[in-house]
Design an enzyme around this catalytic site. Structure first.
Site, short mmCIF file in Angstrom:
data_model
loop_
_atom_site.label_atom_id
_atom_site.label_comp_id
_atom_site.label_asym_id
_atom_site.label_seq_id
_atom_site.Cartn_x
_atom_site.Cartn_y
_atom_site.Cartn_z
N ARG A 251 -8.26 -0.48 9.02
CA ARG A 251 -7.37 0.45 9.72
C ARG A 251 -6.40 -0.34 10.58
NH1 ARG A 251 -6.74 5.66 7.97
NH2 ARG A 251 -8.73 6.45 7.21
N GLU A 280 3.21 3.23 8.77
CA GLU A 280 3.35 3.16 7.32
C GLU A 280 4.29 4.25 6.83
OE1 GLU A 280 -0.57 3.28 5.58
OE2 GLU A 280 -1.27 1.54 6.72
N HIS A 299 -1.21 -0.58 1.54
CA HIS A 299 -2.37 0.31 1.67
C HIS A 299 -2.96 0.65 0.30
CE1 HIS A 299 -4.17 3.26 4.80
NE2 HIS A 299 -5.08 2.95 3.89
N LEU A 300 -3.26 -0.40 -0.45
CA LEU A 300 -3.73 -0.25 -1.83
C LEU A 300 -5.19 -0.65 -2.02
CD1 LEU A 300 -0.79 -1.72 -3.98
CD2 LEU A 300 -1.51 0.66 -3.85
#
Length: 339
Positions: A251, A280, A299-300
């Site tokens: 996070r 993001e 964020h993959l």
């Protein structure tokens, strides 16, 4: 009586996956409607009073008319949606935490909210290891140079090469389903593993400051809570040995990103790898876009075909429990007495 269900999938946890899982778990006694959300083509964000949701309140309200069960990943369960959906009794979120659901309002409305813990644990652990190796071995930078027609022999200079995992120490901040998998992976490389997790006692458990001061590689796997917000700040980055590597696939709120950029700019850290960010998408002008020795992915970490399939199966299993009158396995709020 046939139960009406809304499958509000997206371009990752697709409606066909949700419907296939429902048919497998429940059979043919469902009247399934479909609504396709725009994520990840359109990023998630705050919607009403919830976070990390697709901005589709109006479309969701229309689709929920007469619906008893909704299975989704990114649909926003806001107070406004709940007030417009009196028939809704079960809202299943196919992600590790139902951050896109107002749990207090759902409880007051008699709606049970479930989620899908562990759905992306394997994918995130594998991505973490890939990021760790990519940052340590300069893989993205050297690839970019070669793709641009540049052969840089200076990467072989002693002061520019990175450390090996074998014989090194990897510190894991958080030891849940993902952290445990990463521990097994790096132990297979011959690394020592240290763990900081106030809720878990395991071999290698130490306090956070000791972990940071002893670890040449640090990977974050803690949940976002008020207690963990900003836990890795400038003072704690300074505890890490010179030439160490930091990875965050957990996070964005765990880490002070300006302090990280400072540590990379100064050369205190050899490298860092990030899959999550304070904002993001990353805004233009962010220091992250120009800081050296930084590997980034958008964020993959949890993105795999298996993650999507597992997510659909986990929520479909709770739908089946609900229809059989059994306790829900992954209920995030106090289940109404009539469930």
């Amino acid at each position: 009586m046939t139960v009406r269900v809304l499958a509000a999938g997206d371009h990752f946890v697709q409606n066909r996956l949700l419907i296939d899982a429902l048919r497998s778990e429940v059979g043919g006694e469902l009247d399934v409607r479909e609504l396709t959300l725009p994520w990840p083509v359109v990023p998630f964000g705050p919607v009403g009073e919830v976070d990390e949701a697709s901005d589709v309140e109006d479309e969701l309200i229309d689709a929920l008319r007469g619906v008893e069960i909704c299975v989704t990943q990114m649909a926003p369960l806001t107070r406004r949606v709940l007030e417009a959906a009196p028939d809704l009794k079960l809202f299943c979120v196919s992600r590790g935490g139902p951050v896109n659901a107002n749990l207090e309002a759902a409880t007051a409305a008699g709606v049970a909210v479930t989620f899908a813990p562990g759905r992306n644990a394997v994918a995130t652990a594998e991505h973490t290891l890939a990021m760790l190796l990519a940052a340590t071995r300069r893989i993205p930078q050297t690839h970019a140079d070669l793709a641009g027609g540049v052969w840089r022999g200076d990467y072989y200079m002693y002061d520019k090469v990175g450390p090996e995992l074998e014989g090194g120490t990897v510190g894991l901040v958080g030891y849940g389903a993902i952290g445990r998998r990463v521990a097994r992976m790096v132990a297979g490389f011959g690394a020592e593993v240290l763990v900081f997790d106030p809720y878990v006692e395991t071999p290698g458990s130490v306090e956070l400051d000791e972990l940071l001061s002893r670890s040449g590689f640090v990977s974050l796997h803690a949940r976002a809570t008020p207690e963990t917000t900003g836990m890795i700040d400038a003072a704690r980055l300074a505890l890490m040995p010179p030439g160490s590597v930091l990875v965050n696939c957990a996070r964005g709120s765990l880490l002070d990103y300006d302090a990280l950029c400072d540590a990379l700019d100064s050369g205190h850290l050899f490298g860092a790898a990030l899959d999550v960010f304070p904002e993001e998408p990353i805004p233009p002008g962010s220091r992250l876009l120009t800081t050296p020795n930084l590997v980034m992915t958008p964020h993959l970490a949890g993105a795999s075909k298996e993650t999507a399939v597992k997510a659909a199966r986990i929520v479909a299993a709770d739908v089946a429990r609900y229809l059989r009158g059994e306790p829900l396995a992954h209920c995030a709020n106090p289940a109404p007495a009539n469930l």
